[in-house]
Design a protein around this motif. Sequence first.
Motif, PDB file in Angstrom:
ATOM      1  N   THR A  93       0.579  14.908   4.258  1.00  0.00           N
ATOM      2  CA  THR A  93       0.485  13.514   3.820  1.00  0.00           C
ATOM      3  C   THR A  93       1.694  13.127   2.978  1.00  0.00           C
ATOM      4  O   THR A  93       2.242  12.027   3.105  1.00  0.00           O
ATOM      5  CB  THR A  93      -0.801  13.300   2.992  1.00  0.00           C
ATOM      6  OG1 THR A  93      -1.933  13.622   3.798  1.00  0.00           O
ATOM      7  CG2 THR A  93      -0.914  11.865   2.517  1.00  0.00           C
ATOM      8  N   LYS A 123       1.173   4.069  -3.008  1.00  0.00           N
ATOM      9  CA  LYS A 123       0.957   5.502  -2.775  1.00  0.00           C
ATOM     10  C   LYS A 123       2.161   6.307  -3.239  1.00  0.00           C
ATOM     11  O   LYS A 123       2.003   7.376  -3.854  1.00  0.00           O
ATOM     12  CB  LYS A 123       0.721   5.751  -1.276  1.00  0.00           C
ATOM     13  CG  LYS A 123       0.236   7.155  -0.964  1.00  0.00           C
ATOM     14  CD  LYS A 123      -1.129   7.414  -1.605  1.00  0.00           C
ATOM     15  CE  LYS A 123      -1.675   8.766  -1.221  1.00  0.00           C
ATOM     16  NZ  LYS A 123      -3.009   9.014  -1.828  1.00  0.00           N
ATOM     17  N   GLN A 124       3.360   5.805  -2.970  1.00  0.00           N
ATOM     18  CA  GLN A 124       4.565   6.487  -3.445  1.00  0.00           C
ATOM     19  C   GLN A 124       4.562   6.587  -4.961  1.00  0.00           C
ATOM     20  O   GLN A 124       4.897   7.630  -5.528  1.00  0.00           O
ATOM     21  CB  GLN A 124       5.808   5.738  -2.972  1.00  0.00           C
ATOM     22  CG  GLN A 124       6.143   5.941  -1.506  1.00  0.00           C
ATOM     23  CD  GLN A 124       7.359   5.155  -1.086  1.00  0.00           C
ATOM     24  OE1 GLN A 124       7.577   4.019  -1.532  1.00  0.00           O
ATOM     25  NE2 GLN A 124       8.174   5.732  -0.227  1.00  0.00           N
ATOM     26  N   LYS A 130       0.836  -1.207   0.000  1.00  0.00           N
ATOM     27  CA  LYS A 130       0.000   0.000   0.000  1.00  0.00           C
ATOM     28  C   LYS A 130       0.864   1.248   0.000  1.00  0.00           C
ATOM     29  O   LYS A 130       0.579   2.215  -0.724  1.00  0.00           O
ATOM     30  CB  LYS A 130      -0.918  -0.016   1.224  1.00  0.00           C
ATOM     31  CG  LYS A 130      -1.922   1.127   1.256  1.00  0.00           C
ATOM     32  CD  LYS A 130      -2.862   0.999   2.447  1.00  0.00           C
ATOM     33  CE  LYS A 130      -3.857   2.153   2.472  1.00  0.00           C
ATOM     34  NZ  LYS A 130      -4.783   2.043   3.631  1.00  0.00           N
ATOM     35  N   ARG A 131       1.934   1.225   0.786  1.00  0.00           N
ATOM     36  CA  ARG A 131       2.835   2.372   0.841  1.00  0.00           C
ATOM     37  C   ARG A 131       3.527   2.578  -0.509  1.00  0.00           C
ATOM     38  O   ARG A 131       3.646   3.696  -0.998  1.00  0.00           O
ATOM     39  CB  ARG A 131       3.882   2.176   1.941  1.00  0.00           C
ATOM     40  CG  ARG A 131       4.865   3.337   2.061  1.00  0.00           C
ATOM     41  CD  ARG A 131       5.835   3.165   3.212  1.00  0.00           C
ATOM     42  NE  ARG A 131       6.762   4.280   3.280  1.00  0.00           N
ATOM     43  CZ  ARG A 131       6.503   5.451   3.828  1.00  0.00           C
ATOM     44  NH1 ARG A 131       5.316   5.671   4.380  1.00  0.00           N
ATOM     45  NH2 ARG A 131       7.404   6.417   3.841  1.00  0.00           N
ATOM     46  N   TYR A 183       5.953  10.295   3.001  1.00  0.00           N
ATOM     47  CA  TYR A 183       6.619   9.476   1.978  1.00  0.00           C
ATOM     48  C   TYR A 183       7.936  10.103   1.508  1.00  0.00           C
ATOM     49  O   TYR A 183       8.865   9.381   1.142  1.00  0.00           O
ATOM     50  CB  TYR A 183       5.676   9.293   0.784  1.00  0.00           C
ATOM     51  CG  TYR A 183       4.389   8.606   1.158  1.00  0.00           C
ATOM     52  CD1 TYR A 183       4.293   7.214   1.162  1.00  0.00           C
ATOM     53  CD2 TYR A 183       3.263   9.347   1.536  1.00  0.00           C
ATOM     54  CE1 TYR A 183       3.101   6.582   1.525  1.00  0.00           C
ATOM     55  CE2 TYR A 183       2.075   8.725   1.895  1.00  0.00           C
ATOM     56  CZ  TYR A 183       2.006   7.333   1.891  1.00  0.00           C
ATOM     57  OH  TYR A 183       0.845   6.709   2.258  1.00  0.00           O
ATOM     58  N   GLN A 225       1.984   6.617  -6.919  1.00  0.00           N
ATOM     59  CA  GLN A 225       0.973   7.594  -7.318  1.00  0.00           C
ATOM     60  C   GLN A 225       1.502   9.015  -7.173  1.00  0.00           C
ATOM     61  O   GLN A 225       1.302   9.862  -8.052  1.00  0.00           O
ATOM     62  CB  GLN A 225      -0.294   7.417  -6.474  1.00  0.00           C
ATOM     63  CG  GLN A 225      -1.429   8.362  -6.874  1.00  0.00           C
ATOM     64  CD  GLN A 225      -2.625   8.263  -5.940  1.00  0.00           C
ATOM     65  OE1 GLN A 225      -2.515   7.760  -4.824  1.00  0.00           O
ATOM     66  NE2 GLN A 225      -3.766   8.743  -6.391  1.00  0.00           N
TER      67      GLN A 225
END
Length: 244
Positions: A55, A20-21, A16-17, A59, A23
Amino acid sequence: LNVVHETGTASRVTRKREAKQAQILEIAERLIAEEGIEAFSLHAGARELDVVTGTLYRYFPNKDALVAALHRRAIADLHERFGAHAARLHTALEGVELCPEERVLTQLCAASRFYLELPELLPNRFRFVWLMLGDPRSLIRPEDVPKSAVPLLAFLGDVRALFERAAKLGALSDGNALDRTLVFWSAQQGVVQLQKLQRYEAKLFDYRRLGAQLARPLLVGWGASPAALERAEQVLDRINLTSS
């Protein structure tokens, strides 16, 4: 069972991390391609993602770290695509009658064509690389340089291997394979810069046509037979190999 459950949970969190990175990097790459590195900020990326700026700090600690990650990703992706392109070429050449010297020259000409396809194939990614190379400033922090050097040297190493093989087979004269790789690559990059002038006169500034003309005299200057090069180019025209 608890160990398995905890491991599975950790894997899901990691995936998931990473998603997101990816994205965030995709958004940043597009914004930088459209507006330039100077105009980009973590705040702009957060606004595009419709999240608070904090947010993104989970990251990437700052803009420099994000740009460095983008740089590593871009080079690693180009290297992976080049490998896939070389594999397709290998398959396409099965059954084609070529002597070893013609085969390696075909591979070198294909490498040139691969690079010349990138502005259309991957416009945002290529523009980011273009901006990184074109800016006279060093946009990567010293502490990030070693990590960025790994994918870059791996990419260049594949082309260097082609030049080494070409010299070993007698398709090219003896010479420094790394120097030839850098000249070959930077020359193609220089021609591609003409892309932005196509709006003035598309045919005159056709970088793909000019890039194809550039590869030939370079290879001939390094000892390639014009007849063997002609054969290599004819084969590539016939198989019409394109990247994806």
